[in-house]
Design an enzyme around this catalytic site. Structure first.
Site, mmCIF file in Angstrom:
data_model
loop_
_atom_site.group_PDB
_atom_site.id
_atom_site.type_symbol
_atom_site.label_atom_id
_atom_site.label_comp_id
_atom_site.label_asym_id
_atom_site.label_seq_id
_atom_site.Cartn_x
_atom_site.Cartn_y
_atom_site.Cartn_z
ATOM 1 N N ARG A 1 8.004 -6.269 -9.596
ATOM 2 C CA ARG A 1 8.216 -6.272 -8.285
ATOM 3 C C ARG A 1 8.810 -7.542 -7.775
ATOM 4 N NH1 ARG A 1 2.606 -3.428 -5.776
ATOM 5 N NH2 ARG A 1 2.771 -1.588 -6.690
ATOM 6 N N ASP B 1 -1.619 -5.183 9.041
ATOM 7 C CA ASP B 1 -1.495 -5.119 7.682
ATOM 8 C C ASP B 1 -0.751 -6.387 7.241
ATOM 9 O OD1 ASP B 1 -1.219 -2.728 5.433
ATOM 10 O OD2 ASP B 1 -0.096 -4.400 4.960
#
Length: 288
Positions: A57, A158
């Site tokens: 990632r 979020d």
């Protein structure tokens, strides 16, 4: 999240026999520091076995900056505590697994809870991800409250700003939307044509009920105000340790109406973490 991202496979990795080789250098000290930084920044606890995922990632961030060593990337981050790159770092290590009407038993419970409410209904979706959950809540409000749903409000937050951008757009692959029953698809989605072939967008009457905003549950101040009829905090606490979970639950309690409901994920149990809530049903809590 793509299947490739879930598996932790990266384009910069290749196999030679059974050996995975890398074009970027991630030392044990780098991995330990990454685990420490994401815990400090977002409360996320990364286990030892997440090393391949971390490499996969964050590799694109190193390549973006023309770096080959994670050490150099981390030094650059820590020298600039207010840099925009921190957002990219956090986004990269945030997991976004979601679906419309996931853990479906919660939505009839919510409908029954709000059906006879006097005054506007307010809900906080605290882990909105790419929007499927808050839009599912909005559809539930429209189905349950009819015209009164126009007065309702869903605050969807979020920590992942990339996910929130996708959520605001409200556009999804049609194969994802087709998993809903046909009546909901017709009522709540617009089918894409031409260059948007294969896509579906939530209708304005759905998106108008939802306000998206970035929020870190570890932040000292939250840009949300209660009281809420319900808080959805599903499948996010599993990434925190118990101390962090207890702090968040303690902060949730005063933001809820006296009869408010707290919805947890299927693998989460708050009963042994905080005395602020008591179990009402399957992964559903009320204030103690």
């Amino acid at each position: 999240m793509t299947e490739q991202r879930e598996r932790g496979v990266d384009a910069g990795q290749w196999t030679s026999g059974n050996q995975i080789e890398r074009d970027l250098v991630l030392t044990d000290a780098d991995f330990a520091r990454i685990r420490e930084l994401i815990y400090q920044r977002a409360g996320i606890v990364l286990a030892e076995h997440k090393r391949e995922m971390v490499y996969s990632r964050l590799a694109k961030r190193l390549r973006h900056h023309n770096m080959t060593r994670f050490t150099d990337y981390l030094v650059r981050l820590e020298r600039q505590p207010e840099a925009k790159e921190w957002e990219a770092f956090t986004n990269a290590l945030t997991t976004n697994l979601t679906a419309f009407f996931r853990e479906a038993h919660h939505f009839p419970l919510l409908a029954e809870h709000i059906r006879h409410k006097q005054g506007p209904v307010t809900i906080w979706c605290s882990a909105a991800s790419t929007g499927e959950e808050p839009y599912s809540l909005a559809m539930t409000l429209l189905e349950t409250l009819g015209p009164k749903a126009a007065q309702a409000k869903i605050i969807a937050t979020d920590i992942d700003t990339d996910a929130l951008s996708r959520a605001r757009a409200g556009i999804y692959p049609q194969e994802q939307v087709r998993k809903l029953d046909e009546a909901r698809v017709k009522r709540f989605f617009q089918k894409g044509t031409g260059q948007h072939q294969g896509l579906a967008r939530v209708r304005p009457e759905v998106s108008e009920l939802v306000e998206f905003m970035p929020l870190n549950l570890l932040a000292p101040q939250w840009p949300v105000k209660g009281p809420f009829d319900a808080i959805f905090c599903r499948n996010i606490m599993i990434y925190f340790d118990k101390e962090t979970q207890a702090k968040i639950l303690k902060r949730f309690a005063p933001l809820m109406k006296p009869d408010g409901l707290l919805f947890a994920g299927h693998s989460e149990n708050f009963s042994y973490i905080s005395d602020a809530f008591k179990l009402r049903g399957q992964t559903v809590y009320t204030r103690a």
